[in-house]
Scaffold this active site. Structure first.
Site, PDB file in Angstrom:
ATOM      1  N   HIS A   1       4.079  -2.683   0.514  1.00  0.00           N
ATOM      2  CA  HIS A   1       3.225  -2.775   1.707  1.00  0.00           C
ATOM      3  C   HIS A   1       1.770  -2.662   1.264  1.00  0.00           C
ATOM      4  CE1 HIS A   1       1.894  -2.551   5.747  1.00  0.00           C
ATOM      5  NE2 HIS A   1       2.489  -1.456   6.169  1.00  0.00           N
TER       6      HIS A   1
ATOM      7  N   HIS B   1       5.287 -12.560   2.066  1.00  0.00           N
ATOM      8  CA  HIS B   1       5.083 -11.746   3.271  1.00  0.00           C
ATOM      9  C   HIS B   1       6.287 -11.935   4.171  1.00  0.00           C
ATOM     10  CE1 HIS B   1       3.189 -10.136   6.903  1.00  0.00           C
ATOM     11  NE2 HIS B   1       2.334  -9.564   6.073  1.00  0.00           N
TER      12      HIS B   1
ATOM     13  N   ASP C   1      -3.789  -9.014   0.154  1.00  0.00           N
ATOM     14  CA  ASP C   1      -4.080  -8.176  -1.007  1.00  0.00           C
ATOM     15  C   ASP C   1      -4.456  -8.971  -2.248  1.00  0.00           C
ATOM     16  OD1 ASP C   1      -3.707  -5.732   0.201  1.00  0.00           O
ATOM     17  OD2 ASP C   1      -1.543  -5.775  -0.085  1.00  0.00           O
TER      18      ASP C   1
HETATM   19  N1  ACO Z   1       6.767 -13.268  -6.171  1.00  0.00           N
HETATM   20  C1  ACO Z   1       7.849 -14.017  -6.454  1.00  0.00           C
HETATM   21  N2  ACO Z   1       8.886 -14.195  -5.611  1.00  0.00           N
HETATM   22  C2  ACO Z   1       8.807 -13.596  -4.410  1.00  0.00           C
HETATM   23  C3  ACO Z   1       7.698 -12.821  -4.052  1.00  0.00           C
HETATM   24  C4  ACO Z   1       6.653 -12.663  -4.996  1.00  0.00           C
HETATM   25  N3  ACO Z   1       5.587 -11.925  -4.709  1.00  0.00           N
HETATM   26  N4  ACO Z   1       7.881 -12.341  -2.797  1.00  0.00           N
HETATM   27  C5  ACO Z   1       9.074 -12.799  -2.389  1.00  0.00           C
HETATM   28  N5  ACO Z   1       9.637 -13.553  -3.352  1.00  0.00           N
HETATM   29  C6  ACO Z   1      10.946 -14.216  -3.300  1.00  0.00           C
HETATM   30  C7  ACO Z   1      12.058 -13.204  -3.521  1.00  0.00           C
HETATM   31  O1  ACO Z   1      12.388 -13.086  -4.892  1.00  0.00           O
HETATM   32  C8  ACO Z   1      13.178 -13.803  -2.705  1.00  0.00           C
HETATM   33  O2  ACO Z   1      13.744 -14.837  -3.442  1.00  0.00           O
HETATM   34  P1  ACO Z   1      15.328 -15.150  -3.347  1.00  0.00           P
HETATM   35  O3  ACO Z   1      15.546 -15.572  -1.924  1.00  0.00           O
HETATM   36  O4  ACO Z   1      15.533 -16.223  -4.339  1.00  0.00           O
HETATM   37  O5  ACO Z   1      16.023 -13.848  -3.654  1.00  0.00           O
HETATM   38  C9  ACO Z   1      12.457 -14.425  -1.497  1.00  0.00           C
HETATM   39  O6  ACO Z   1      11.122 -14.682  -1.955  1.00  0.00           O
HETATM   40  C10 ACO Z   1      12.394 -13.525  -0.289  1.00  0.00           C
HETATM   41  O7  ACO Z   1      11.939 -12.239  -0.692  1.00  0.00           O
HETATM   42  P2  ACO Z   1      12.262 -10.925   0.106  1.00  0.00           P
HETATM   43  O8  ACO Z   1      12.006  -9.724  -0.766  1.00  0.00           O
HETATM   44  O9  ACO Z   1      13.629 -11.025   0.719  1.00  0.00           O
HETATM   45  O10 ACO Z   1      11.193 -11.009   1.261  1.00  0.00           O
HETATM   46  P3  ACO Z   1      10.708  -9.807   2.155  1.00  0.00           P
HETATM   47  O11 ACO Z   1      10.240 -10.404   3.409  1.00  0.00           O
HETATM   48  O12 ACO Z   1      11.750  -8.751   2.253  1.00  0.00           O
HETATM   49  O13 ACO Z   1       9.502  -9.191   1.272  1.00  0.00           O
HETATM   50  C11 ACO Z   1       7.387  -8.651   0.423  1.00  0.00           C
HETATM   51  C12 ACO Z   1       8.159  -9.335   1.567  1.00  0.00           C
HETATM   52  C13 ACO Z   1       7.899  -7.236   0.193  1.00  0.00           C
HETATM   53  C14 ACO Z   1       5.907  -8.571   0.821  1.00  0.00           C
HETATM   54  C15 ACO Z   1       7.559  -9.490  -0.869  1.00  0.00           C
HETATM   55  O14 ACO Z   1       7.051 -10.796  -0.675  1.00  0.00           O
HETATM   56  C16 ACO Z   1       6.882  -8.844  -2.085  1.00  0.00           C
HETATM   57  O15 ACO Z   1       7.489  -7.972  -2.733  1.00  0.00           O
HETATM   58  N6  ACO Z   1       5.620  -9.253  -2.410  1.00  0.00           N
HETATM   59  C17 ACO Z   1       4.875  -8.659  -3.489  1.00  0.00           C
HETATM   60  C18 ACO Z   1       4.184  -7.374  -2.995  1.00  0.00           C
HETATM   61  C19 ACO Z   1       3.065  -7.654  -2.072  1.00  0.00           C
HETATM   62  O16 ACO Z   1       2.206  -8.512  -2.307  1.00  0.00           O
HETATM   63  N7  ACO Z   1       3.014  -6.882  -0.973  1.00  0.00           N
HETATM   64  C20 ACO Z   1       1.947  -6.961   0.045  1.00  0.00           C
HETATM   65  C21 ACO Z   1       2.492  -7.518   1.303  1.00  0.00           C
HETATM   66  S1  ACO Z   1       1.205  -7.817   2.446  1.00  0.00           S
HETATM   67  C22 ACO Z   1       0.824  -6.326   3.064  1.00  0.00           C
HETATM   68  O17 ACO Z   1       1.605  -5.440   3.260  1.00  0.00           O
HETATM   69  C23 ACO Z   1      -0.582  -6.151   3.321  1.00  0.00           C
END
Ligand code: ACO
Length: 379
Positions: free
Chosen positions: A223, A262, A315
């Site tokens: 987050h 996201h 971010d």
């Molecule tokens: N890099 C590479 N692959 C990603 C990323 C990433 N940053 N984010 C998601 N994916 C992929 C996952 O591996 C997954 O792939 P799969 O379907 O082949 O398994 C798919 O996208 C879906 O990912 P989930 O984790 O199921 O998506 P969720 O909605 O639960 O997660 C989250 C969202 C936690 C923000 C995720 O995108 C992440 O971890 N991002 C990196 C951390 C980040 O930037 N956080 C800030 C968010 S914005 C905020 O809070 C202000």
């Protein structure tokens, strides 16, 4: 319906739990609105003070309303001396732990702590929005062995924040960047921390409890922690030429690129676009254009992922911006928290005004009716 065939909504993905007028995210189009106003208009034209008013009260203020509101904010910026003592005692903790603890402790100094009426909750939200930057800056000074600096009533919240950290009146261009950053973080639908704040409010706990919960939930790297992680990534990459290799290796190893992805946006997070050009200009102004170049390269390599809805989020550029402003990396997430207090407050007010206890279920999958053996007979 029996528990065995209950439908599970793991992660509450796509589950709507209530109605709101605070903010709207169009995740497909990459649009964000506070109280019906596009973030594009607000980020380019409004001060954080105006946006706090908008998010909490629901309307853009007139000049007179804003000036009265700013006076209220300024009247609350200083911290009670015992809060500064607490910060001194816990100075070695992570800044988010200090912010959470200080806000929790501020409850004991707030004469309206137990009043959950809309009016009192908004007054408390105003006070907490004014106090939070002072907490973060005071802690930053104390842990560096310096004396805390009192807020200057002639400065905006953003300028004061930099002033209280560094002890010098900031360059107006730097203060403007922090101001915009606060605006971009002010409110954002039912993100995990706002949900946490609402769960707290749904039990009729008070605003200080709800915001303490919000800060706790925000701390996680999925987050609020991503800005710091993006900067760590940029430092590891070190130069534009290494960026493509770094990204590929991370993804091939099953890792994630921080600042991407996201739960709601499946297009570019519009907030990130408002920081992109600013970061380029800031890098040039500070004689360090390489951080922008590294991030541009990461964006380029990640481009194919946008087809899967994995695009840059707010971010992605903010970490490098804070870094170039000289802000210590472990303070990045606290900046997010300071900006989000108006949004948490607005959502707590909504929760109180149409309250229902937030109490979902878990499907039990363990054993039942196990044989009970007295402790002396257990092997
Ligand atoms: N890099 C590479 N692959 C990603 C990323 C990433 N940053 N984010 C998601 N994916 C992929 C996952 O591996 C997954 O792939 P799969 O379907 O082949 O398994 C798919 O996208 C879906 O990912 P989930 O984790 O199921 O998506 P969720 O909605 O639960 O997660 C989250 C969202 C936690 C923000 C995720 O995108 C992440 O971890 N991002 C990196 C951390 C980040 O930037 N956080 C800030 C968010 S914005 C905020 O809070 C202000």
């Amino acid at each position: 319906m029996t528990e065995e065939n209950a439908t599970l909504y793991r992660g509450l993905r796509e589950v709507y739990i209530d109605r709101t007028t605070s903010s709207y995210i169009d995740g497909k189009a990459g649009k964000l609105y506070y109280r019906g106003f596009s973030i594009d208009d607000l980020a380019e034209n409004c001060s954080f003070e105006e946006v706090i008013y908008l998010v909490m009260i629901g309307e853009l203020p007139t000049t007179g309303e804003l000036s009265e509101f700013v006076s209220d904010l300024k009247a609350s910026m200083e911290l009670p001396e015992p809060i500064i003592d607490i910060i001194r005692i816990i100075k070695d903790a992570h800044p988010m732990d200090v912010l959470r603890t200080a806000i929790s402790a501020l409850a004991t100094f707030d004469p309206e702590v137990n009043d959950n009426s809309t009016e009192a909750t908004l007054r408390k939200g105003t006070r907490l929005t004014a106090q939070a930057p002072t907490i973060v800056a005071t802690h930053s000074r104390i842990r560096e062995g310096k004396d805390p600096i009192k807020p200057d009533p002639d400065l905006s919240i953003a300028a004061n924040f930099l002033y209280m950290i560094f002890g010098e009146i900031p360059d107006p261009q730097d203060a403007k960047l922090i101001d915009k950053d606060f605006v971009l973080h002010a409110e954002h639908g039912l993100n995990a921390s706002s949900f946490g704040a609402r769960v707290s409010a749904s039990t009729q706990a008070d605003l200080h409890c709800a915001i303490t919960t919000g800060i706790s939930v925000l701390k996680g790297p999925s987050h609020g922690g991503a800005a710091e992680s993006v900067m760590t990534m940029s430092l590891e990459i070190g130069s534009e030429d290494n960026a493509a290799d770094y990204v590929r290796k991370t993804l091939d190893g099953g890792g994630r690129i921080m600042g991407f992805g996201h739960r709601v946006y499946k297009a570019i997070d519009p907030r990130s676009l408002h920081l992109q050009d600013d970061l380029k200009a800031l890098g040039e102004r500070k004689g360090e254009p390489k951080w922008y170049s590294i991030l541009q390269k990461v964006l380029e390599v990640m481009q194919p992922y946008s087809r899967r809805g994995i695009c840059q989020n707010v971010d992605f550029f903010s970490g490098a911006m804070y870094y170039l402003l000289g802000i210590p990396e472990d303070l990045f997430i606290s900046i997010f928290a300071v900006g989000r207090i108006p949004g948490w407050t607005a959502q707590v007010v909504e929760q109180f005004e149409n309250n229902i206890l937030l109490r979902p279920r878990l499907q039990y999958v363990g054993e039942l009716d196990r044989e009970f053996i007295p402790i002396e007979d257990r092997s």
